[in-house]
Motif scaffolding. Structure first.
Motif, mmCIF file in Angstrom:
data_model
loop_
_atom_site.group_PDB
_atom_site.id
_atom_site.type_symbol
_atom_site.label_atom_id
_atom_site.label_comp_id
_atom_site.label_asym_id
_atom_site.label_seq_id
_atom_site.Cartn_x
_atom_site.Cartn_y
_atom_site.Cartn_z
ATOM 1 N N LEU A 166 47.559 -63.275 16.732
ATOM 2 C CA LEU A 166 47.031 -64.001 15.237
ATOM 3 C C LEU A 166 46.372 -63.153 14.287
ATOM 4 O O LEU A 166 46.524 -63.236 13.164
ATOM 5 N N VAL A 167 45.589 -62.206 14.851
ATOM 6 C CA VAL A 167 44.404 -61.415 13.940
ATOM 7 C C VAL A 167 45.463 -60.287 13.307
ATOM 8 O O VAL A 167 45.268 -59.874 12.216
ATOM 9 N N ALA A 168 46.410 -59.837 14.133
ATOM 10 C CA ALA A 168 47.229 -58.508 13.726
ATOM 11 C C ALA A 168 48.306 -59.063 12.689
ATOM 12 O O ALA A 168 48.644 -58.270 11.699
ATOM 13 N N ASP A 169 48.967 -60.257 12.955
ATOM 14 C CA ASP A 169 49.956 -60.827 12.010
ATOM 15 C C ASP A 169 49.724 -62.061 11.126
ATOM 16 O O ASP A 169 49.321 -62.879 11.858
ATOM 17 N N SER A 170 49.189 -61.521 9.903
ATOM 18 C CA SER A 170 49.074 -62.781 8.841
ATOM 19 C C SER A 170 49.975 -63.828 8.881
ATOM 20 O O SER A 170 49.853 -65.033 8.010
ATOM 21 N N ASN A 171 51.383 -63.479 9.087
ATOM 22 C CA ASN A 171 52.385 -64.575 9.085
ATOM 23 C C ASN A 171 52.381 -65.451 10.073
ATOM 24 O O ASN A 171 53.036 -66.460 9.845
ATOM 25 N N LEU A 172 51.693 -65.395 11.193
ATOM 26 C CA LEU A 172 51.562 -66.250 12.183
ATOM 27 C C LEU A 172 50.886 -67.391 11.805
ATOM 28 O O LEU A 172 49.805 -67.388 10.886
ATOM 29 N N PRO A 173 50.876 -68.610 12.517
ATOM 30 C CA PRO A 173 50.068 -69.728 12.021
ATOM 31 C C PRO A 173 48.380 -69.400 12.376
ATOM 32 O O PRO A 173 48.101 -68.257 13.141
ATOM 33 N N ASN A 174 47.741 -70.068 11.884
ATOM 34 C CA ASN A 174 46.362 -69.822 11.982
ATOM 35 C C ASN A 174 45.564 -70.324 13.552
ATOM 36 O O ASN A 174 44.788 -69.825 13.925
ATOM 37 N N TYR A 175 46.453 -71.273 14.008
ATOM 38 C CA TYR A 175 45.852 -71.788 15.343
ATOM 39 C C TYR A 175 47.117 -71.702 16.439
ATOM 40 O O TYR A 175 48.333 -71.805 16.123
ATOM 41 N N VAL A 176 46.627 -71.651 17.650
ATOM 42 C CA VAL A 176 47.534 -71.486 18.747
ATOM 43 C C VAL A 176 47.018 -72.621 19.666
ATOM 44 O O VAL A 176 45.819 -72.884 19.976
ATOM 45 N N GLU A 177 47.687 -73.290 20.568
ATOM 46 C CA GLU A 177 47.516 -74.023 21.729
ATOM 47 C C GLU A 177 47.541 -73.093 22.891
ATOM 48 O O GLU A 177 47.962 -72.380 23.396
#
Length: 245
Positions: A102-113
């Protein structure tokens, strides 16, 4: 000489004033930094969500907040200095990598389960996010999680209830089809009964007429009537009476 002395005195005064200003600026900066650190510490400790500050390099926990202690069951003393792997808290080891992604890729969603294992071995579902912070010159991962365990349980219960309703609807549909089939059978039986009654009525009328004629013929006193005719009339009368019953 007096001119040079005045210049030297002025320069010394300016240097002293500059030093005093720099000292005041450093003091103000230190006070501001101290206040910021105190504010961050207060917010970190009192945040209702789960907060874990760990080394980005080796994953060792540097600090946890009250939300972590309350949710996980581990005290800060038990957690600090260890990794979540050493605490056997990761339900899936890939979850930590997902947080780092999440930190490395800004294109990913801000949250994960993610799913963590608590000290009592129960599982907790978290909606998590992560950011990289520099703490003491070391890059650290600040992970934040919101407990969504009850929501997940409610969703699972709702899914089970929905399946049960679908099964009941399907069962009710089959029962409705069976009821319609029985009703159609009853309607066909009623139609057959009505038709039979109509046919019987159509037959009974001429049969009664035949029986009446046969009775009248037998009542006639004609000695010349052949015995075979009498027997035939009697047979006609017998069959007519039987059909009319």
């Amino acid at each position: 000489m007096d001119r040079a002395r005045e210049v030297a005195i002025r320069e010394a005064k300016e240097a002293r004033e500059n030093a005093e200003r720099e000292a005041r600026s450093r003091a103000d900066a230190e006070i501001s930094l101290s206040e910021s650190q105190a504010l961050f510490s207060t917010l970190f400790r009192r945040a209702p969500s789960v907060l874990i500050l760990s080394s980005l390099q080796d994953g060792r926990i540097r600090d946890v907040n009250e939300g972590f202690v309350e949710t996980s069951g581990w005290t800060a003393a038990e957690a600090v200095g260890k990794t979540l792997t050493e605490l056997d808290a990761w339900s899936h080891q890939a979850d930590r990598n997902r947080l780092k992604e999440l930190v490395a890729d800004s294109n990913l969603p801000n949250y994960v389960e993610i799913q963590l294992r608590k000290k009592n071995r129960e599982f907790v579902h978290l909606l998590a996010s992560a950011d990289v912070l520099m703490v003491g010159g070391e890059p650290c991962l600040l992970a934040q999680g919101v407990d969504i365990t009850e929501q997940k349980r409610a969703q699972e219960a709702l899914a089970v209830h929905q399946k049960e309703l679908e099964a009941r609807v399907e069962e009710s549909g089959e029962q409705l089809k069976a009821s319609i089939a029985r009703l159609e059978d009853q309607e066909r039986l009623v139609a057959v009964g009505t038709l039979a009654a109509g046919i019987a009525h159509q037959i009974n009328n001429p049969v009664r007429a035949i029986a009446t004629i046969a009775e009248l013929s037998l009542l006639e006193k004609d000695g010349q009537r052949a015995d075979s005719v009498v027997r035939a009339m009697e047979r006609i009368l017998e069959e007519a009476r039987r059909c009319g019953q």
